[in-house]
Design an enzyme around this catalytic site. Structure first.
Site, PDB file in Angstrom:
ATOM      1  N   THR A 294     -10.331  -4.671  -0.818  1.00  0.00           N
ATOM      2  CA  THR A 294     -11.603  -5.363  -0.590  1.00  0.00           C
ATOM      3  C   THR A 294     -12.793  -4.503  -0.993  1.00  0.00           C
ATOM      4  O   THR A 294     -13.842  -5.012  -1.374  1.00  0.00           O
ATOM      5  CB  THR A 294     -11.700  -5.739   0.905  1.00  0.00           C
ATOM      6  OG1 THR A 294     -10.678  -6.691   1.165  1.00  0.00           O
ATOM      7  CG2 THR A 294     -13.030  -6.336   1.276  1.00  0.00           C
TER       8      THR A 294
ATOM      9  N   SER B 121      -3.883  -4.624  -1.367  1.00  0.00           N
ATOM     10  CA  SER B 121      -2.926  -3.621  -0.861  1.00  0.00           C
ATOM     11  C   SER B 121      -1.681  -4.245  -0.260  1.00  0.00           C
ATOM     12  O   SER B 121      -0.695  -3.554  -0.012  1.00  0.00           O
ATOM     13  CB  SER B 121      -3.596  -2.693   0.147  1.00  0.00           C
ATOM     14  OG  SER B 121      -3.805  -3.340   1.371  1.00  0.00           O
TER      15      SER B 121
ATOM     16  N   ASP C 134      -5.207  -3.706   4.341  1.00  0.00           N
ATOM     17  CA  ASP C 134      -4.019  -4.352   4.916  1.00  0.00           C
ATOM     18  C   ASP C 134      -2.860  -3.379   5.112  1.00  0.00           C
ATOM     19  O   ASP C 134      -2.147  -3.446   6.112  1.00  0.00           O
ATOM     20  CB  ASP C 134      -3.550  -5.508   4.019  1.00  0.00           C
ATOM     21  CG  ASP C 134      -4.493  -6.704   4.096  1.00  0.00           C
ATOM     22  OD1 ASP C 134      -5.460  -6.641   4.879  1.00  0.00           O
ATOM     23  OD2 ASP C 134      -4.256  -7.688   3.372  1.00  0.00           O
TER      24      ASP C 134
HETATM   25  N1  ASP Z   1      -6.328  -7.897   1.458  1.00  0.00           N
HETATM   26  C1  ASP Z   1      -7.186  -6.742   1.316  1.00  0.00           C
HETATM   27  C2  ASP Z   1      -6.316  -5.565   0.881  1.00  0.00           C
HETATM   28  O1  ASP Z   1      -5.661  -5.019   1.694  1.00  0.00           O
HETATM   29  C3  ASP Z   1      -7.882  -6.449   2.575  1.00  0.00           C
HETATM   30  C4  ASP Z   1      -8.808  -5.273   2.549  1.00  0.00           C
HETATM   31  O2  ASP Z   1      -8.825  -4.467   1.650  1.00  0.00           O
HETATM   32  O3  ASP Z   1      -9.580  -5.150   3.515  1.00  0.00           O
HETATM   33  O4  ASP Z   1      -6.282  -5.227  -0.268  1.00  0.00           O
END
Ligand code: ASP
Length: 365
Positions: free
Chosen positions: A17, A64, A98
């Site tokens: 993110t 991630s 994540d």
């Molecule tokens: N789905 C995202 C990831 O883990 C969530 C984040 O980065 O906060 O890449």
């Protein structure tokens, strides 16, 4: 600070993110993680140039939740390469939140350096109003250049808090105050733009950890199974069928295992014929004759590995009674001693020579 006094920090970017892009400043979910490159990220925080000499490297650019074992290994190996260089003082890894705790834990056990390694992410995409990424990166670099971060193990910097990679976990799917260490707390904080430590992790990490991923290309399969009322053995059977070398079973209470699962874990279909003994030195109980006798009492073969591993100086498999000693010095000092100890199976890289020696000494085919 004079430019010449600044430390050299490498930013390894993996996505998440913190590099995420949404269609508006108020879109906080459903955006694309890993949309901006490391160059874009660095261009967004010119303040970093006042804190350190920064260089960026893009390892991958993904959400991630899609990190693989291969990427984990690459990340650990790249950290080790970089940190071995005299002109690198620390590494900051941008990562999705994540699975940040898994990567941090893995690196905490596999990075072989006392230099700082700091993971950082964001809960709001880079396009958001009040995006948390830029300040988190600035804080992560501050942690990476701080002398007190040396020897702290792999750290996670999120929301003004510094955590040990051993303890940290994500507790909320959306809030910026999501990272916690529930049994302890943060090791330190950013207060007034400065790094302040209050605690340190005393559990083995980095240089004290026994894990070493040098030359490792695959990790053994280990599955995680989470218990619940009404569980049956379906997942355990599937993990075993898939070749799992280990299962992390998140049991109930103090690790209670559902009775159906316990039956599955007793390997009823496996015919156990022997047992490999690994003993680093002659002082360990596993090297004792009593240990071999115990195995024989169970009608099992005692198996020893005489293969010489690359890192045999640090990790002998059976008190250095190995192929190196047998071939380069005298078989009586290696394989011969294994015969004397009544070892039934000797794993070797030199079967023909061992075969001849066995014929000579024991007179058996
Ligand atoms: N789905 C995202 C990831 O883990 C969530 C984040 O980065 O906060 O890449």
């Amino acid at each position: 600070m004079e430019k010449t006094e600044l430390k050299n920090i490498v930013i390894l970017a993996t996505g998440g993110t913190i590099a995420g892009k949404a269609s508006s400043g108020t879109q906080m979910t459903g955006y694309t993680a890993g949309a901006y490159s490391v160059a874009d990220l660095l261009a967004g925080v010119p303040e970093l140039g006042e804190l350190a000499h920064i260089s960026g490297e893009q390892l991958c650019n993904i959400d991630s939740s899609s990190i693989t074992d291969a990427l984990l290994l690459r990340l650990a190996q790249r950290c080790n390469e970089l940190l071995a260089q005299n002109d690198v003082d620390g590494v900051v890894i941008t990562h999705g939140t994540d699975t940040m705790e898994e990567t941090a834990f893995f690196l905490n056990l596999t990075v072989k350096s006392a230099k700082p390694v700091v993971l950082v992410g964001a809960m709001r995409p880079a396009t958001a109003v009040s995006a948390d990424g830029p300040l988190n990166i600035i804080n992560a670099v501050k942690v990476a250049v701080d002398a007190a971060s040396t020897g702290q193990g792999v750290l996670v910097m999120m929301n003004d808090e510094i955590y040990s990679g051993r303890d940290v976990t994500k507790t909320n799917t959306a809030n910026v105050a999501t990272f916690k260490a529930t049994n302890g707390g943060p090791l330190g904080f950013i207060v007034g733009g400065e790094v302040h430590y209050y605690y340190r992790s005393v559990r083995p990490h980095t240089l004290q950890s026994e894990f070493d991923v040098t030359g490792v290309t695959v990790l053994p399969r280990v599955d995680i199974i989470y218990t619940h009322i009404g569980e049956d053995r379906v997942f355990v059977d599937a993990a075993l069928a898939a070749g799992a070398r280990g299962i992390i079973y998140a049991g109930s209470g103090m690790g209670s295992i559902h009775e159906d699962v316990e039956a599955a874990l007793s390997y009823p279909d496996l015919n156990v014929v022997g047992c490999e003994i690994i003993a680093f030195d002659a002082q360990t109980d596993l090297f004792s004759d009593a240990c071999i006798q115990k195995i024989h009492d169970k009608n099992l073969y005692a198996w020893v590995n005489a293969i010489t591993l690359g890192d045999v100086r640090t990790k002998p498999l059976y008190a250095k009674l190995d192929d190196d000693v047998s071939i380069l010095q005298d078989p009586a000092l290696g394989w011969g001693k294994l015969f004397e100890k009544k070892i039934d199976i000797i794993q070797t890289d030199w079967p023909a020579i061992l075969y001849q020696y066995r014929q000579k000494i024991l007179g058996v085919e």
